[in-house]
Motif scaffolding. Structure first.
Motif, PDB file in Angstrom:
ATOM      1  N   TYR A 154      40.525  40.782  33.736  1.00 61.55           N
ATOM      2  CA  TYR A 154      41.103  40.714  35.077  1.00 61.55           C
ATOM      3  C   TYR A 154      41.336  42.122  35.628  1.00 61.55           C
ATOM      4  O   TYR A 154      40.971  42.428  36.768  1.00 61.55           O
ATOM      5  CB  TYR A 154      42.428  39.933  35.035  1.00 61.55           C
ATOM      6  CG  TYR A 154      43.243  40.054  36.298  1.00 61.55           C
ATOM      7  CD1 TYR A 154      43.076  39.157  37.345  1.00 61.55           C
ATOM      8  CD2 TYR A 154      44.176  41.079  36.447  1.00 61.55           C
ATOM      9  CE1 TYR A 154      43.815  39.277  38.512  1.00 61.55           C
ATOM     10  CE2 TYR A 154      44.920  41.205  37.610  1.00 61.55           C
ATOM     11  CZ  TYR A 154      44.736  40.310  38.641  1.00 61.55           C
ATOM     12  OH  TYR A 154      45.467  40.443  39.794  1.00 61.55           O
TER      13      TYR A 154
ATOM     14  N   ALA B 140      49.507  34.560  38.614  1.00 61.05           N
ATOM     15  CA  ALA B 140      48.824  33.424  39.253  1.00 61.05           C
ATOM     16  C   ALA B 140      47.395  33.289  38.736  1.00 61.05           C
ATOM     17  O   ALA B 140      46.894  32.170  38.561  1.00 61.05           O
ATOM     18  CB  ALA B 140      48.826  33.597  40.765  1.00 61.05           C
ATOM     19  N   SER B 141      46.745  34.406  38.470  1.00 64.27           N
ATOM     20  CA  SER B 141      45.380  34.358  37.966  1.00 64.27           C
ATOM     21  C   SER B 141      45.329  33.768  36.555  1.00 64.27           C
ATOM     22  O   SER B 141      44.477  32.933  36.246  1.00 64.27           O
ATOM     23  CB  SER B 141      44.760  35.764  37.976  1.00 64.27           C
ATOM     24  OG  SER B 141      43.429  35.719  37.518  1.00 64.27           O
TER      25      SER B 141
ATOM     26  N   LYS C  22      53.137  38.629  33.532  1.00 66.32           N
ATOM     27  CA  LYS C  22      53.635  39.411  34.669  1.00 66.32           C
ATOM     28  C   LYS C  22      54.736  40.365  34.224  1.00 66.32           C
ATOM     29  O   LYS C  22      54.720  41.556  34.561  1.00 66.32           O
ATOM     30  CB  LYS C  22      54.163  38.478  35.758  1.00 66.32           C
ATOM     31  CG  LYS C  22      54.831  39.179  36.915  1.00 66.32           C
ATOM     32  CD  LYS C  22      55.360  38.160  37.910  1.00 66.32           C
ATOM     33  CE  LYS C  22      56.778  38.489  38.265  1.00 66.32           C
ATOM     34  NZ  LYS C  22      57.382  37.488  39.130  1.00 66.32           N
TER      35      LYS C  22
ATOM     36  N   LYS D   1      52.494  39.684  40.148  1.00 65.81           N
ATOM     37  CA  LYS D   1      52.489  38.307  40.670  1.00 65.81           C
ATOM     38  C   LYS D   1      51.067  37.765  40.750  1.00 65.81           C
ATOM     39  O   LYS D   1      50.798  36.614  40.401  1.00 65.81           O
ATOM     40  CB  LYS D   1      53.129  38.258  42.056  1.00 65.81           C
ATOM     41  CG  LYS D   1      54.617  38.431  42.050  1.00 65.81           C
ATOM     42  CD  LYS D   1      55.171  38.408  43.464  1.00 65.81           C
ATOM     43  CE  LYS D   1      56.651  38.704  43.472  1.00 65.81           C
ATOM     44  NZ  LYS D   1      57.188  38.789  44.830  1.00 65.81           N
ATOM     45  N   ARG D   2      50.148  38.595  41.198  1.00 67.13           N
ATOM     46  CA  ARG D   2      48.747  38.181  41.323  1.00 67.13           C
ATOM     47  C   ARG D   2      48.154  37.896  39.938  1.00 67.13           C
ATOM     48  O   ARG D   2      47.443  36.922  39.737  1.00 67.13           O
ATOM     49  CB  ARG D   2      47.959  39.282  42.036  1.00 67.13           C
ATOM     50  CG  ARG D   2      46.577  38.876  42.438  1.00 67.13           C
ATOM     51  CD  ARG D   2      45.891  39.999  43.238  1.00 67.13           C
ATOM     52  NE  ARG D   2      44.682  39.521  43.845  1.00 67.13           N
ATOM     53  CZ  ARG D   2      43.547  39.293  43.179  1.00 67.13           C
ATOM     54  NH1 ARG D   2      43.477  39.505  41.900  1.00 67.13           N
ATOM     55  NH2 ARG D   2      42.482  38.854  43.820  1.00 67.13           N
TER      56      ARG D   2
ATOM     57  N   ASN E 194      40.503  33.916  40.964  1.00 67.51           N
ATOM     58  CA  ASN E 194      41.023  34.693  42.079  1.00 67.51           C
ATOM     59  C   ASN E 194      42.124  33.885  42.765  1.00 67.51           C
ATOM     60  O   ASN E 194      41.841  32.912  43.469  1.00 67.51           O
ATOM     61  CB  ASN E 194      39.915  35.031  43.076  1.00 67.51           C
ATOM     62  CG  ASN E 194      40.388  35.917  44.196  1.00 67.51           C
ATOM     63  OD1 ASN E 194      41.577  36.133  44.401  1.00 67.51           O
ATOM     64  ND2 ASN E 194      39.438  36.442  44.939  1.00 67.51           N
ATOM     65  N   PRO E 195      43.392  34.284  42.586  1.00 63.66           N
ATOM     66  CA  PRO E 195      44.488  33.500  43.185  1.00 63.66           C
ATOM     67  C   PRO E 195      44.508  33.596  44.707  1.00 63.66           C
ATOM     68  O   PRO E 195      45.168  32.781  45.355  1.00 63.66           O
ATOM     69  CB  PRO E 195      45.745  34.148  42.583  1.00 63.66           C
ATOM     70  CG  PRO E 195      45.332  35.517  42.205  1.00 63.66           C
ATOM     71  CD  PRO E 195      43.870  35.432  41.839  1.00 63.66           C
ATOM     72  N   ASP E 196      43.780  34.545  45.290  1.00 61.60           N
ATOM     73  CA  ASP E 196      43.733  34.655  46.739  1.00 61.60           C
ATOM     74  C   ASP E 196      42.915  33.522  47.377  1.00 61.60           C
ATOM     75  O   ASP E 196      42.999  33.300  48.576  1.00 61.60           O
ATOM     76  CB  ASP E 196      43.113  36.003  47.152  1.00 61.60           C
ATOM     77  CG  ASP E 196      43.941  37.180  46.684  1.00 61.60           C
ATOM     78  OD1 ASP E 196      45.172  37.005  46.463  1.00 61.60           O
ATOM     79  OD2 ASP E 196      43.376  38.267  46.495  1.00 61.60           O
TER      80      ASP E 196
ATOM     81  N   THR F 213      53.567  43.338  43.108  1.00 60.76           N
ATOM     82  CA  THR F 213      52.550  42.497  43.744  1.00 60.76           C
ATOM     83  C   THR F 213      51.406  42.208  42.783  1.00 60.76           C
ATOM     84  O   THR F 213      50.942  41.073  42.674  1.00 60.76           O
ATOM     85  CB  THR F 213      52.020  43.175  45.030  1.00 60.76           C
ATOM     86  OG1 THR F 213      53.114  43.358  45.924  1.00 60.76           O
ATOM     87  CG2 THR F 213      50.946  42.345  45.693  1.00 60.76           C
ATOM     88  N   GLU F 214      50.971  43.223  42.080  1.00 58.47           N
ATOM     89  CA  GLU F 214      49.867  43.026  41.128  1.00 58.47           C
ATOM     90  C   GLU F 214      50.295  42.131  39.976  1.00 58.47           C
ATOM     91  O   GLU F 214      49.521  41.312  39.485  1.00 58.47           O
ATOM     92  CB  GLU F 214      49.355  44.374  40.603  1.00 58.47           C
ATOM     93  CG  GLU F 214      48.004  44.284  39.944  1.00 58.47           C
ATOM     94  CD  GLU F 214      46.911  43.763  40.867  1.00 58.47           C
ATOM     95  OE1 GLU F 214      46.097  42.929  40.413  1.00 58.47           O
ATOM     96  OE2 GLU F 214      46.850  44.184  42.038  1.00 58.47           O
TER      97      GLU F 214
ATOM     98  N   ARG G   7      39.732  44.049  38.808  1.00 56.85           N
ATOM     99  CA  ARG G   7      40.549  44.549  39.924  1.00 56.85           C
ATOM    100  C   ARG G   7      40.222  45.991  40.290  1.00 56.85           C
ATOM    101  O   ARG G   7      40.338  46.366  41.440  1.00 56.85           O
ATOM    102  CB  ARG G   7      42.037  44.427  39.596  1.00 56.85           C
ATOM    103  CG  ARG G   7      42.527  43.003  39.574  1.00 56.85           C
ATOM    104  CD  ARG G   7      42.541  42.379  40.946  1.00 56.85           C
ATOM    105  NE  ARG G   7      43.599  42.984  41.750  1.00 56.85           N
ATOM    106  CZ  ARG G   7      43.567  43.091  43.070  1.00 56.85           C
ATOM    107  NH1 ARG G   7      42.551  42.641  43.746  1.00 56.85           N
ATOM    108  NH2 ARG G   7      44.560  43.654  43.712  1.00 56.85           N
TER     109      ARG G   7
END
Length: 156
Positions: free
Chosen positions: A134, A60-61, A84, A56-57, A152-154, A53-54, A138
């Protein structure tokens, strides 16, 4: 003897301000010894447990940061995917220190840089520095500030 004492005094004041080293003068030996009394704290990723998950994040970032910094390009997604893969591989092999992960990301990108070189406006170290910032962000730690902001990809 007076010059060496003055030198030691000046060096002691300088290093106290930076809190990096302490100078110990051995009077019977005319030399200085530097010791890492207040060494740099190693930042670890203990709190980031889900590597997939991290990863992937992080991917995206990186891609989002590059798109905002320059212009949207497919190469940014490819660079993010490389980051990634490096991150996940490092974490699954037990690596936990940010600087070691940053170096692994840079090494992996450099090995394949010919894939990115024609279209990327940055180099592997720019991306590695971003990854370090990054990851510091985090875990809530202060970063080196190599990048103005972390994407922030969120917030997509």
């Amino acid at each position: 003897m007076m010059k060496s004492t003055l030198f030691i005094l000046i060096m002691t004041v300088m290093f106290r301000k930076t809190h990096s080293f302490t100078i110990v003068h051995r009077l019977h030996q005319s030399r200085l010894t530097f010791s890492a009394l207040n060494a740099i704290e190693v930042m670890t990723l203990d709190s980031l447990e889900d590597h997939e998950t991290e990863g992937k994040r992080l991917s995206a970032s990186v891609a989002g940061w590059l798109d905002l910094e320059w212009m949207p390009q497919e190469i940014h997604i490819q660079i993010g995917e490389s980051v990634k893969s490096s991150y996940i591989r490092a974490r699954e092999s037990g690596e936990n220190e940010i600087m070691n992960i940053m170096t692994e990301v840079v090494d992996d990108l450099n090995k394949n840089w010919k894939l990115y070189d024609n279209d990327a406006f940055v180099n592997a170290w720019d991306i590695g520095n971003y990854v370090a910032d990054y990851l510091h962000d985090r875990i809530g730690a202060e970063s080196c500030g190599c990048n103005a902001s972390i994407f922030n990809p969120d917030n997509l």
